[in-house]
Design an enzyme around this catalytic site. Structure first.
Site, PDB file in Angstrom:
ATOM      1  N   LYS A 147       0.840  -1.199   0.000  1.00  0.00           N
ATOM      2  CA  LYS A 147       0.000   0.000   0.000  1.00  0.00           C
ATOM      3  C   LYS A 147       0.875   1.248   0.000  1.00  0.00           C
ATOM      4  CE  LYS A 147      -2.342   1.654   3.758  1.00  0.00           C
ATOM      5  NZ  LYS A 147      -2.241   3.118   3.814  1.00  0.00           N
ATOM      6  N   ASP A 172      -3.554   4.518  -1.515  1.00  0.00           N
ATOM      7  CA  ASP A 172      -4.425   4.954  -0.424  1.00  0.00           C
ATOM      8  C   ASP A 172      -4.330   6.473  -0.269  1.00  0.00           C
ATOM      9  OD1 ASP A 172      -6.071   4.935   1.795  1.00  0.00           O
ATOM     10  OD2 ASP A 172      -4.508   4.264   3.174  1.00  0.00           O
ATOM     11  N   LYS A 208      -7.088   8.481  -0.045  1.00  0.00           N
ATOM     12  CA  LYS A 208      -8.254   8.978   0.722  1.00  0.00           C
ATOM     13  C   LYS A 208      -8.739  10.309   0.154  1.00  0.00           C
ATOM     14  CE  LYS A 208      -7.065   6.635   5.030  1.00  0.00           C
ATOM     15  NZ  LYS A 208      -5.690   6.180   4.751  1.00  0.00           N
ATOM     16  N   ASP A 243     -12.933  15.707  -1.848  1.00  0.00           N
ATOM     17  CA  ASP A 243     -13.012  17.046  -2.450  1.00  0.00           C
ATOM     18  C   ASP A 243     -14.356  17.139  -3.154  1.00  0.00           C
ATOM     19  OD1 ASP A 243     -12.318  19.550  -3.693  1.00  0.00           O
ATOM     20  OD2 ASP A 243     -10.207  18.984  -3.570  1.00  0.00           O
ATOM     21  N   THR A 257      -9.642   4.449  11.531  1.00  0.00           N
ATOM     22  CA  THR A 257      -9.467   3.559  12.678  1.00  0.00           C
ATOM     23  C   THR A 257      -8.797   4.263  13.862  1.00  0.00           C
ATOM     24  OG1 THR A 257      -7.549   2.763  11.469  1.00  0.00           O
ATOM     25  CG2 THR A 257      -9.449   1.327  11.512  1.00  0.00           C
ATOM     26  N   ARG A 304       3.001  -0.682  10.661  1.00  0.00           N
ATOM     27  CA  ARG A 304       4.108  -0.707  11.622  1.00  0.00           C
ATOM     28  C   ARG A 304       4.410  -2.056  12.259  1.00  0.00           C
ATOM     29  NH1 ARG A 304       1.589   4.612  14.241  1.00  0.00           N
ATOM     30  NH2 ARG A 304      -0.201   3.493  13.363  1.00  0.00           N
TER      31      ARG A 304
HETATM   32  O1  C5P Z   1       0.985   1.098  10.949  1.00  0.00           O
HETATM   33  P1  C5P Z   1      -0.456   0.711  10.879  1.00  0.00           P
HETATM   34  O2  C5P Z   1      -0.675  -0.784  10.807  1.00  0.00           O
HETATM   35  O3  C5P Z   1      -1.303   1.386  11.930  1.00  0.00           O
HETATM   36  O4  C5P Z   1      -0.929   1.290   9.451  1.00  0.00           O
HETATM   37  C1  C5P Z   1      -2.266   1.287   9.039  1.00  0.00           C
HETATM   38  C2  C5P Z   1      -2.350   1.839   7.652  1.00  0.00           C
HETATM   39  O5  C5P Z   1      -3.713   1.847   7.256  1.00  0.00           O
HETATM   40  C3  C5P Z   1      -1.864   3.270   7.518  1.00  0.00           C
HETATM   41  O6  C5P Z   1      -1.190   3.354   6.256  1.00  0.00           O
HETATM   42  C4  C5P Z   1      -3.112   4.117   7.496  1.00  0.00           C
HETATM   43  O7  C5P Z   1      -2.980   5.247   6.675  1.00  0.00           O
HETATM   44  C5  C5P Z   1      -4.119   3.152   6.898  1.00  0.00           C
HETATM   45  N1  C5P Z   1      -5.509   3.396   7.281  1.00  0.00           N
HETATM   46  C6  C5P Z   1      -5.938   3.393   8.599  1.00  0.00           C
HETATM   47  N2  C5P Z   1      -7.242   3.643   8.903  1.00  0.00           N
HETATM   48  C7  C5P Z   1      -8.129   3.871   7.940  1.00  0.00           C
HETATM   49  C8  C5P Z   1      -7.725   3.853   6.608  1.00  0.00           C
HETATM   50  C9  C5P Z   1      -6.391   3.594   6.315  1.00  0.00           C
HETATM   51  O8  C5P Z   1      -5.128   3.145   9.484  1.00  0.00           O
HETATM   52  N3  C5P Z   1      -9.402   4.049   8.227  1.00  0.00           N
END
Ligand code: C5P
Length: 256
Positions: free
Chosen positions: A56, A83, A85, A88, A142, A233
């Site tokens: 991603k 991604d 998002k 607009d 999230t 992460r």
């Molecule tokens: O590091 P981590 O596992 O928290 O990364 C989650 C990824 O998912 C990030 O790239 C974040 O931008 C993306 N994301 C998210 N929540 C959302 C949509 C996308 O955490 N609702």
């Protein structure tokens, strides 16, 4: 999964894949390349490409490195989720979706909060595109809990707001959604098996939450109805990213 992912794959290879639980798990794990530059991204791709099938590219990397960062990842045969998002006015989002559709990516996000007209414009922008990316509407981030939602004027629990946005998205012709593990079962019941539910906020047992609030482990998210899991992460910042990815794949394979 509703993608024609194995369409170009010879039948015997597809059969072997179907019988290999780890390979099936690989088709559903997306690694978030949240790094500041193309060099770091390609280092991670090179390290993980024997283990993972999806990467991603999000705002941090895309803003730093531009669309060019996608080319080598796509050229190496990986599935790329862009991604961005997008959020607009409908005309602007439709234009951005058309631009993104030419980049060889398999998934693309817009914010459901942009409203039904924006979602419909985004979907219409892909009409007639060969092999269009799956358009995903991001429901409630999230990282947001009830307090964060209240601060932006939404006085309900995240789960209710996710359902409201998912119903609105379905009405606008969208079948792909991003939500947290905590709402995936409810959204699945709205979309049925056709829904493409992409779930971040995945934390294996013992992993740091970071800024994420509504989380679950990989097995639980799958059992609740996730199509794909997004993990950043816990893999990319692990002392050994390959081992971290393998542990998640094993947990996924067991749950599937
Ligand atoms: O590091 P981590 O596992 O928290 O990364 C989650 C990824 O998912 C990030 O790239 C974040 O931008 C993306 N994301 C998210 N929540 C959302 C949509 C996308 O955490 N609702």
């Amino acid at each position: 999964m509703s993608h024609s992912e194995t369409a170009a794959v010879p039948a015997e290879v597809a059969k072997a894949v179907m019988n290999d639980p780890i390979e099936l798990a690989r088709q559903r794990l997306i690694v978030a390349l949240d790094v500041p530059d193309a060099r770091s991204a390609m280092r991670l791709v090179a390290e993980l490409e024997g283990t993972c099938r999806w990467f991603k590219v999000g705002l941090e990397l895309f803003v730093a490195a531009g669309p060019a960062v996608l080319e080598p990842i796509v050229a190496r045969g990986h599935n790329v989720f862009l991604d961005l998002k997008l959020h607009d006015i409908p005309n602007t989002v439709a234009g951005a979706v058309r631009s993104a559709a030419g980049l060889g990516v398999r998934m693309l996000t817009v914010h459901a909060g942009g409203g039904p007209a924006m979602l419909a414009a985004a979907k219409n922008a892909l009409a007639g595109v060969t092999n269009p990316p799956e358009l995903l509407a991001v429901t409630v981030l999230t990282s947001m809990d009830a307090d964060q939602l209240h601060a932006v004027g939404v006085d309900c629990m995240p789960s209710l707001q996710v359902e409201t946005l998912a119903k609105m998205g379905i009405g606008a012709g969208i079948r792909g959604f991003v939500c947290s593990p905590q709402e995936v079962a409810a959204v699945r019941s709205l979309t049925g098996p056709e829904g493409v539910l992409v779930i971040p906020g995945i934390r294996p047992a013992g992993a740091a939450l970071g800024d994420q609030k509504r989380v679950a482990g990989p097995a639980e998210a799958l059992r609740l109805g996730a199509s794909y899991l997004v993990v950043g992460r816990p893999i990319t910042q692990a002392p050994n990213p390959v081992e971290a990815a393998k542990a998640i794949l094993e947990e996924m394979a067991e749950a599937m």
